[in-house]
Design an enzyme around this catalytic site. Structure first.
Site, PDB file in Angstrom:
ATOM      1  N   LYS A 114       0.951  -1.217  -0.045  1.00  0.00           N
ATOM      2  CA  LYS A 114      -0.053   0.058   0.081  1.00  0.00           C
ATOM      3  C   LYS A 114       0.785   1.597  -0.031  1.00  0.00           C
ATOM      4  O   LYS A 114       0.337   2.158  -0.164  1.00  0.00           O
ATOM      5  CB  LYS A 114      -1.159   0.031   1.198  1.00  0.00           C
ATOM      6  CG  LYS A 114      -2.177  -1.148   1.196  1.00  0.00           C
ATOM      7  CD  LYS A 114      -3.361  -0.717   1.650  1.00  0.00           C
ATOM      8  CE  LYS A 114      -4.306  -1.896   1.109  1.00  0.00           C
ATOM      9  NZ  LYS A 114      -5.840  -1.421   1.339  1.00  0.00           N
ATOM     10  N   LYS A 197      -3.974  -8.796  -6.913  1.00  0.00           N
ATOM     11  CA  LYS A 197      -5.200  -9.299  -6.130  1.00  0.00           C
ATOM     12  C   LYS A 197      -6.317  -8.194  -6.351  1.00  0.00           C
ATOM     13  O   LYS A 197      -6.112  -6.998  -6.671  1.00  0.00           O
ATOM     14  CB  LYS A 197      -4.822  -9.268  -4.512  1.00  0.00           C
ATOM     15  CG  LYS A 197      -5.956  -9.134  -3.809  1.00  0.00           C
ATOM     16  CD  LYS A 197      -5.436  -9.062  -2.175  1.00  0.00           C
ATOM     17  CE  LYS A 197      -6.147  -7.804  -1.544  1.00  0.00           C
ATOM     18  NZ  LYS A 197      -7.545  -7.814  -1.333  1.00  0.00           N
ATOM     19  N   LYS A 200     -10.830  -3.682  -3.692  1.00  0.00           N
ATOM     20  CA  LYS A 200     -11.864  -2.694  -3.379  1.00  0.00           C
ATOM     21  C   LYS A 200     -11.515  -1.114  -3.619  1.00  0.00           C
ATOM     22  O   LYS A 200     -12.180  -0.362  -4.076  1.00  0.00           O
ATOM     23  CB  LYS A 200     -12.986  -3.088  -2.592  1.00  0.00           C
ATOM     24  CG  LYS A 200     -12.790  -2.648  -1.106  1.00  0.00           C
ATOM     25  CD  LYS A 200     -13.763  -2.886  -0.382  1.00  0.00           C
ATOM     26  CE  LYS A 200     -13.751  -3.708   0.833  1.00  0.00           C
ATOM     27  NZ  LYS A 200     -12.624  -3.401   1.784  1.00  0.00           N
TER      28      LYS A 200
HETATM   29  P1  ATP Z   1      -8.935  -2.773   0.027  1.00  0.00           P
HETATM   30  O1  ATP Z   1      -8.575  -2.576  -1.314  1.00  0.00           O
HETATM   31  O2  ATP Z   1      -9.541  -1.565   0.555  1.00  0.00           O
HETATM   32  O3  ATP Z   1      -7.631  -3.022   0.979  1.00  0.00           O
HETATM   33  P2  ATP Z   1      -9.875  -5.311  -0.080  1.00  0.00           P
HETATM   34  O4  ATP Z   1     -10.582  -5.546  -1.337  1.00  0.00           O
HETATM   35  O5  ATP Z   1      -8.448  -6.216  -0.101  1.00  0.00           O
HETATM   36  O6  ATP Z   1      -9.974  -3.855   0.572  1.00  0.00           O
HETATM   37  P3  ATP Z   1     -10.659  -6.166   2.726  1.00  0.00           P
HETATM   38  O7  ATP Z   1     -11.794  -5.146   3.240  1.00  0.00           O
HETATM   39  O8  ATP Z   1      -9.138  -5.660   2.967  1.00  0.00           O
HETATM   40  O9  ATP Z   1     -10.954  -5.909   1.264  1.00  0.00           O
HETATM   41  O10 ATP Z   1     -11.004  -7.657   3.126  1.00  0.00           O
HETATM   42  C1  ATP Z   1     -12.137  -8.055   3.435  1.00  0.00           C
HETATM   43  C2  ATP Z   1     -12.064  -9.570   3.376  1.00  0.00           C
HETATM   44  O11 ATP Z   1     -12.214 -10.155   1.810  1.00  0.00           O
HETATM   45  C3  ATP Z   1     -10.697 -10.314   3.893  1.00  0.00           C
HETATM   46  O12 ATP Z   1     -11.328 -11.328   4.422  1.00  0.00           O
HETATM   47  C4  ATP Z   1      -9.969 -10.498   2.684  1.00  0.00           C
HETATM   48  O13 ATP Z   1      -9.164 -11.435   3.002  1.00  0.00           O
HETATM   49  C5  ATP Z   1     -10.952 -10.946   1.541  1.00  0.00           C
HETATM   50  N1  ATP Z   1     -10.582 -10.308   0.312  1.00  0.00           N
HETATM   51  C6  ATP Z   1     -10.036  -9.189  -0.174  1.00  0.00           C
HETATM   52  N2  ATP Z   1      -9.776  -9.245  -1.241  1.00  0.00           N
HETATM   53  C7  ATP Z   1      -9.865 -10.586  -1.803  1.00  0.00           C
HETATM   54  C8  ATP Z   1      -9.620 -11.137  -3.005  1.00  0.00           C
HETATM   55  N3  ATP Z   1      -9.253 -10.567  -3.915  1.00  0.00           N
HETATM   56  N4  ATP Z   1      -9.873 -12.643  -3.047  1.00  0.00           N
HETATM   57  C9  ATP Z   1     -10.236 -13.313  -2.128  1.00  0.00           C
HETATM   58  N5  ATP Z   1     -10.533 -12.609  -1.079  1.00  0.00           N
HETATM   59  C10 ATP Z   1     -10.289 -11.459  -0.657  1.00  0.00           C
END
Ligand code: ATP
Ligand code: LTN
Length: 330
Positions: A114, A197, A200
């Site tokens: 990040k 990955k 969001k």
């Molecule tokens: P950000 O981009 O804001 O960091 P994020 O998309 O990584 O957000 P989080 O809120 O950090 O989402 O994660 C919420 C849940 O979703 C966690 O359990 C995380 O492991 C899971 N998760 C996030 N991205 C993925 C992905 N690409 N594939 C599978 N699981 C995911």
């Protein structure tokens, strides 16, 4: 009476929840909710470790709540609440900061990822401390299990280290929790950059399928998804884009990757994408429809979150008190 073990997990209201959040986290929470005492949190204090527009944040918080419920989490079986409404999260984070080390936080790959663009120099102190707050989230409830996607493995390891270290220094206080990572769908990659990955907070909406995306946008995004050179539909390390589409297909349909490969033998990428889009649309439709309905009544969502916060505050009390006592603060 046998007491159920506790489960804790959370999602940040930092953008549009996507199909990776769904198959990596939400879907599994729903599947296990009958067997545990569940705490599912909207981790708004984590979200503000990177800049957020306050108006948008307020809306995203409700969206996460609506999606939790629409996915099938039952408020009778799960405490659904906002992290910032239970002050114990921030307080325990501070207590755990006294046992967390600069060196171990510096090694967290999420922090490195990040800050890879803007540099660590201008990152917030909160972003650096993010994993300690995450440890506080879970230890506060003495939760045993933490269902998350693959990207959270390192944070879970640190959480276990902090719990063990605190117990060792001050006496048995916390349950040492375990990560629960699903066999499929634990790491969905970006549609337009399969080496990253799906995330969001990505500035590129074409990189993810949002749970609230309408069917046409989903079709368009999947049609435009990157593919690999060659024509073979098979999962392999030198075909990251197709592997990702196959994994997503498998996670959404419940079919095995080898079964899907066999189904597409001799057929082209276009067919795979077309049918994958329909599988994703069909899987997300009930969640999307119900979430949109729930979002029509924000006052009801707020009421539910308030009642969740009351239950969470109560459940958080014992661990917080014992940590304070162990440290000599009470
Ligand atoms: P950000 O981009 O804001 O960091 P994020 O998309 O990584 O957000 P989080 O809120 O950090 O989402 O994660 C919420 C849940 O979703 C966690 O359990 C995380 O492991 C899971 N998760 C996030 N991205 C993925 C992905 N690409 N594939 C599978 N699981 C995911
Ligand atoms: N950091 C997590 C979100 C999160 C979380 C938690 C997950 C915050 N606190 C406690 C499980 C348990 C993420 O997925 N990025």
């Amino acid at each position: 009476m046998e007491t159920k073990q506790r489960v804790f997990s959370g999602i940040q209201p930092s953008g549009n929840l996507h199909v990776g959040n769904y198959v990596g986290a939400l879907k599994n929470w729903v599947a296990m909710q009958d067997d545990y005492e569940n705490y599912f949190c909207i981790v708004d204090l984590h979200a503000i470790t990177v800049p957020q527009d306050p108006k948008v944040l307020r809306q995203k918080i409700r969206e996460v709540a609506a999606i939790y419920l629409a996915s099938g989490l039952d408020p009778e079986k799960c405490v659904i609440f906002r992290q910032s409404k239970v002050s114990g999260h921030a307080e325990l984070c501070w207590l755990l900061n006294s046992v967390a080390r600069f060196g171990e936080l510096s090694r967290m790959t999420q922090f490195k990822d990040k800050t890879s663009k803007g540099g660590a120099e201008s990152a917030s102190a909160g972003l650096f401390d993010y994993p300690v707050l995450q440890a506080a989230d879970v230890l506060l409830y003495n939760a045993h299990l933490v269902p998350v996607g693959e990207d959270q493995r390192q944070h879970l390891e640190l959480m276990r280290t902090l719990a063990r270290r605190f117990n060792h220094l001050y006496g048995e206080t916390f349950v040492v929790p375990e990560a629960l990572i699903p066999p499929t769908g634990a790491r969905v990659m970006s549609l337009d950059a399969p080496e990253e990955k799906m995330s969001k907070s990505s500035p590129r909406p074409g990189s993810y399928v949002a749970i609230l995306d309408d069917p046409d946008s989903i079709r368009k995004k999947i049609r435009r998804a990157k593919t690999d050179s060659g024509t073979e539909i098979e999962a392999s390390p030198d075909k990251p884009a197709i592997t990702n589409l196959l994994d997503l297909y498998s996670a959404m349909s419940g079919e095995t990757v080898s079964g899907i490969e066999a189904h597409y033998e001799g057929r082209g990428y276009g067919d795979l994408k077309k049918e994958l889009a329909e599988v994703v649309i069909e899987g997300l439709a009930p969640v999307r429809e119900r979430a949109l309905e729930l979002l029509d009544d924000p006052a009801e969502l707020d009421r539910l979150l308030d009642s969740g916060a009351r239950r969470a505050r109560e459940a958080a009390q014992p661990a917080l008190e014992s940590a304070r006592t162990r440290l000599g603060l009470d």
